[in-house]
Design a protein around this motif. Structure first.
Motif, short mmCIF file in Angstrom:
data_model
loop_
_atom_site.label_atom_id
_atom_site.label_comp_id
_atom_site.label_asym_id
_atom_site.label_seq_id
_atom_site.Cartn_x
_atom_site.Cartn_y
_atom_site.Cartn_z
N SER A 1 45.69 42.67 38.13
CA SER A 1 45.53 44.12 38.24
C SER A 1 45.08 44.72 36.91
CB SER A 1 46.84 44.75 38.69
OG SER A 1 46.71 46.14 38.79
N ILE A 2 45.66 44.27 35.82
CA ILE A 2 45.28 44.78 34.50
C ILE A 2 43.85 44.36 34.16
CG2 ILE A 2 45.74 44.55 32.02
CD1 ILE A 2 48.76 44.43 32.81
N VAL B 1 35.89 46.12 47.68
CA VAL B 1 35.56 45.45 48.93
C VAL B 1 36.85 44.89 49.55
CG1 VAL B 1 35.05 43.23 47.84
CG2 VAL B 1 34.01 43.78 50.00
N ALA B 2 36.95 45.01 50.87
CA ALA B 2 38.11 44.46 51.57
C ALA B 2 37.89 42.96 51.77
CB ALA B 2 38.28 45.15 52.92
N PRO C 1 42.49 48.47 40.80
CA PRO C 1 41.99 47.56 41.83
C PRO C 1 42.98 47.42 42.99
CG PRO C 1 42.97 46.33 40.05
CD PRO C 1 43.00 47.78 39.64
N GLU C 2 42.52 46.83 44.05
CA GLU C 2 43.41 46.45 45.15
C GLU C 2 43.80 45.00 44.92
OE1 GLU C 2 41.62 47.20 48.95
OE2 GLU C 2 41.29 49.32 48.48
N VAL C 3 45.10 44.71 44.87
CA VAL C 3 45.57 43.36 44.63
C VAL C 3 46.57 43.01 45.73
CG1 VAL C 3 46.80 41.84 43.03
CG2 VAL C 3 45.26 43.59 42.14
N ALA D 1 37.91 45.10 42.77
CA ALA D 1 37.76 46.33 42.00
C ALA D 1 36.36 46.87 42.10
CB ALA D 1 38.09 46.05 40.53
N ARG D 2 36.23 48.14 41.94
CA ARG D 2 34.91 48.78 41.90
C ARG D 2 34.54 49.00 40.44
NH1 ARG D 2 38.20 52.77 44.49
NH2 ARG D 2 39.18 53.99 42.86
#
Length: 163
Positions: free
Chosen positions: A62-63, A33-34, A72-74, A157-158
């Motif tokens: 991220s890990i 999700v943004a 994931p997007e971080v 993250a998804r």
């Protein structure tokens, strides 16, 4: 002969059904999700001795959120020094309408505070986690090396696991 054909047909149908369910589960998580940055946030980080600490928290996040569904997007933001935890937490949670908070998100007074939210779906929920980093209180430990900067690390993250 008919029994063999019927058995083979049943096996093919069961395999196709299992593959369909697996495909639906795999794609059900969609994309991370943004999450828009809170008011006053900047992607341009000031120079300073904090960089190692902030980078470590972003890598840690991220890990933590990585899984078989992908990375994931971080994002990392510099926040105005007067920004408080409740302001950041409510700005992010306001974007996640209907999502469930995972754990306690209370301000512990620590220099690092975090909170997570999970999308209430049956299979492969998405997860958002924020980490808020603030300077030491006046007269406190200055070991992080920054006196006035406040930072926010946001990860999305998804298909992430809540554990």
């Amino acid at each position: 002969m008919r029994a063999r054909i019927a058995t083979a047909g049943a096996i093919v149908v069961l395999c196709a059904a299992a593959a369909t369910v697996a495909g639906v589960r795999w794609s059900a998580a969609g994309e991370p999700v943004a999450v828009a940055a809170p008011s006053g946030a900047s992607t341009v980080l000031p120079e300073g001795a904090y960089e190692g600490v902030v980078d470590n928290r972003a890598i840690e996040l991220s890990i933590d959120l990585s899984n078989d569904r992908g990375r994931p997007e971080v994002d990392t933001y510099a926040m105005p020094s007067a920004t408080g935890w409740e302001q950041v937490r409510s700005a992010v949670s306001g974007q996640l309408d209907g999502w469930e908070q995972a754990g306690d998100c209370a301000d512990t007074g620590e220099r690092r505070v975090q909170c997570s939210w999970s999308e209430p779906t049956r299979w492969w929920p998405r997860l958002v986690r924020i980490v808020f980093l603030r300077p030491a209180p006046p007269g406190g430990d200055r070991s992080y090396g920054w006196p006035d900067n406040t930072f926010l690390v946001v990860g999305s993250a998804r298909g992430a696991d809540l554990s």
